[in-house]
Design a protein around this motif. Structure first.
Motif, PDB file in Angstrom:
ATOM      1  N   TRP A  90       0.826  -1.209   0.000  1.00 11.98           N
ATOM      2  CA  TRP A  90       0.000   0.000   0.000  1.00 11.98           C
ATOM      3  C   TRP A  90       0.858   1.256   0.000  1.00 11.98           C
ATOM      4  O   TRP A  90       0.589   2.199  -0.724  1.00 11.98           O
ATOM      5  N   TRP A  91       1.907   1.285   0.834  1.00  7.94           N
ATOM      6  CA  TRP A  91       2.780   2.457   0.866  1.00  7.94           C
ATOM      7  C   TRP A  91       3.492   2.660  -0.464  1.00  7.94           C
ATOM      8  O   TRP A  91       3.642   3.781  -0.940  1.00  7.94           O
ATOM      9  N   PHE A  92       3.915   1.568  -1.083  1.00 10.19           N
ATOM     10  CA  PHE A  92       4.549   1.651  -2.395  1.00 10.19           C
ATOM     11  C   PHE A  92       3.587   2.249  -3.420  1.00 10.19           C
ATOM     12  O   PHE A  92       3.955   3.141  -4.192  1.00 10.19           O
TER      13      PHE A  92
ATOM     14  N   ILE B 216       0.996   4.182  -2.850  1.00 11.96           N
ATOM     15  CA  ILE B 216       0.748   5.592  -2.528  1.00 11.96           C
ATOM     16  C   ILE B 216       1.904   6.462  -3.029  1.00 11.96           C
ATOM     17  O   ILE B 216       1.691   7.521  -3.637  1.00 11.96           O
ATOM     18  N   ILE B 217       3.131   6.026  -2.815  1.00  8.88           N
ATOM     19  CA  ILE B 217       4.298   6.793  -3.263  1.00  8.88           C
ATOM     20  C   ILE B 217       4.328   6.884  -4.780  1.00  8.88           C
ATOM     21  O   ILE B 217       4.596   7.954  -5.348  1.00  8.88           O
ATOM     22  N   VAL B 218       4.039   5.787  -5.471  1.00 11.85           N
ATOM     23  CA  VAL B 218       4.010   5.791  -6.934  1.00 11.85           C
ATOM     24  C   VAL B 218       2.932   6.750  -7.432  1.00 11.85           C
ATOM     25  O   VAL B 218       3.156   7.516  -8.376  1.00 11.85           O
TER      26      VAL B 218
ATOM     27  N   VAL C  67       1.763   9.435  -5.950  1.00  9.53           N
ATOM     28  CA  VAL C  67       2.223  10.812  -5.729  1.00  9.53           C
ATOM     29  C   VAL C  67       3.232  11.214  -6.809  1.00  9.53           C
ATOM     30  O   VAL C  67       3.154  12.317  -7.367  1.00  9.53           O
ATOM     31  N   ILE C  68       4.155  10.325  -7.138  1.00  4.33           N
ATOM     32  CA  ILE C  68       5.148  10.631  -8.170  1.00  4.33           C
ATOM     33  C   ILE C  68       4.479  10.851  -9.524  1.00  4.33           C
ATOM     34  O   ILE C  68       4.830  11.785 -10.249  1.00  4.33           O
TER      35      ILE C  68
END
Length: 71
Positions: A16-18, A20-22, A24-25
């Motif tokens: 999930w964190w991965f 979310i970061i993707v 945002v990028i």
């Protein structure tokens, strides 16, 4: 000892964190790309007018460069 129940627990938390970061990028790149496309469509005279309006150059410099562009 530690219970990982965040967004599904265990490895799911990292997935999930991965994601979310993707996300945002991708959004940031899309916004930056949109701004670049808009600025690339300006003519040299429009850029000169914007620089004069922003106070980056004075009237004398504006007139000199405008004269050079219109030759």
């Amino acid at each position: 000892m530690h219970d990982f129940h965040f967004f599904g627990g265990g490895w799911m938390m990292f997935i999930w964190w991965f994601l979310i970061i993707v996300l945002v990028i991708v959004v940031v790149r899309a916004l930056l790309n949109t701004n670049q496309k808009e600025s690339n469509n300006d003519t040299p005279l429009e850029i000169l007018k914007r620089r004069y309006a922003n106070g980056e150059i004075d009237k004398e410099e504006f007139e000199k460069r405008k004269k050079d562009l219109l030759k």
